[in-house]
Design an enzyme around this catalytic site. Structure first.
Site: not given
Length: 304
Positions: A54, A87, A178, A241
């Site tokens: 990530d 994130h 998404n 996520s």
């Protein structure tokens, strides 16, 4: 998005003010509602290692620091994998924030996390770096790899890296994407050798942002999920996520149970799919009760 790039799947973030690392521990709706606390009586993921590919992690955040192993930075190769986006820290906390009565707690609070930074501060990164990160995670004894990132384009380099990781006994989880039900599952979630996760809200309804397609495997909580972000802070985020690391945390709990018993199954993707399928909850929304929209159903650990 150009073909050589992969990026964070769009997500919604709302910073939480007034909750600190010294506040009484927040237990999220997803943990209370999906049977996580019941499974904690059998174990909390001890003995399991999860690689999070990530934007990195806040390496000093007291909610996750005790569970962090040595990571790797593929963006700035001479630096530690510090999170300059938020994130990655949120994902790490969802998987394995410690259970110390303060801040927040993750799904598998005794699992260990390998933070790998392969995405920059803007949330984008190269497919080559992602592939290298997957191989590095596999070579550094990760039991699970989680990637809440994606691209509409298939990458041969990433596919080869995933196959390498699977051969090294890693189980790979990916966020579905998404862009909504009219859009196909993103890559690498659409790759057969990964477990693709979509999102539900607290009412156990399919979120309107989750992509659809036959590669979808399961749905998991991914709306208004509270976890940590850099500088000892917290935020609510929504997106696949968030549902993806929840699913990985569930797998880590099962791994901890297996490590005491049937370790031979602990490294097989098919085992986790089978266990999750046994107790999965079907959506109430009739129009979404097909594999394309709900996969095999909502991950539910209450019956385990």
């Amino acid at each position: 998005m150009i073909r050589e790039k992969v990026g964070l799947l769009p997500y919604v973030r709302e910073d939480v003010y007034g909750h600190t690392t010294q506040s009484s521990q927040h237990i999220g709706w997803e943990i209370e509602k999906m049977g996580i606390q019941k499974l904690w009586k059998k174990g909390k993921g001890k003995g399991c290692t999860v690689a999070v590919i990530d934007t990195g992690c806040d390496l000093d955040h007291p909610d996750i620091a005790p569970n962090l192993l040595q990571g790797k930075n593929f963006v700035n190769k001479n630096k530690d994998p510090w999170d300059d986006n938020g994130h990655g820290s949120h994902v790490c906390g969802t998987v394995a924030a410690i259970d110390n009565g303060l801040g927040i707690v993750g799904v598998a609070p005794e699992a260990k996390v390998i933070p790998i930074k392969a995405l920059g501060s803007d949330g984008s990164g190269s497919m080559i770096d992602i592939a290298k990160a997957i191989v590095w995670a596999a070579d550094n004894n990760a039991n699970f790899i989680t990637m809440s990132l994606g691209s509409p384009f298939r990458s041969e380099n990433i596919n080869i890296a995933i196959d390498y990781a699977v051969a090294k006994k890693c189980v790979v989880f990916c966020a579905a994407g998404n862009s909504g039900p009219k859009k196909n599952i993103m890559f690498p979630a659409a790759t057969p050798s990964t477990i693709a996760i979509g999102a539900i809200d607290r009412n156990l309804n399919r979120t309107p942002f989750t992509c659809a397609g036959e590669p979808l495997d399961f749905l998991a909580p991914g709306h208004d999920i509270m976890s940590l972000v850099p500088d000892n802070n917290y935020a609510l985020m929504s997106g696949t996520s968030m549902s993806n690391p929840f699913a990985v945390g569930c797998a880590a709990l099962l791994y901890g149970e297996l490590s005491r018993r049937k370790r031979t199954y602990a490294h097989k993707q098919s085992y986790y799919i089978s266990r999750f399928k046994e107790n999965a909850i079907s959506l109430k929304q009739e129009k979404y009760k097909t594999k394309k929209y709900q996969g095999y159903g909502i991950i539910n650990l209450k019956a385990l």
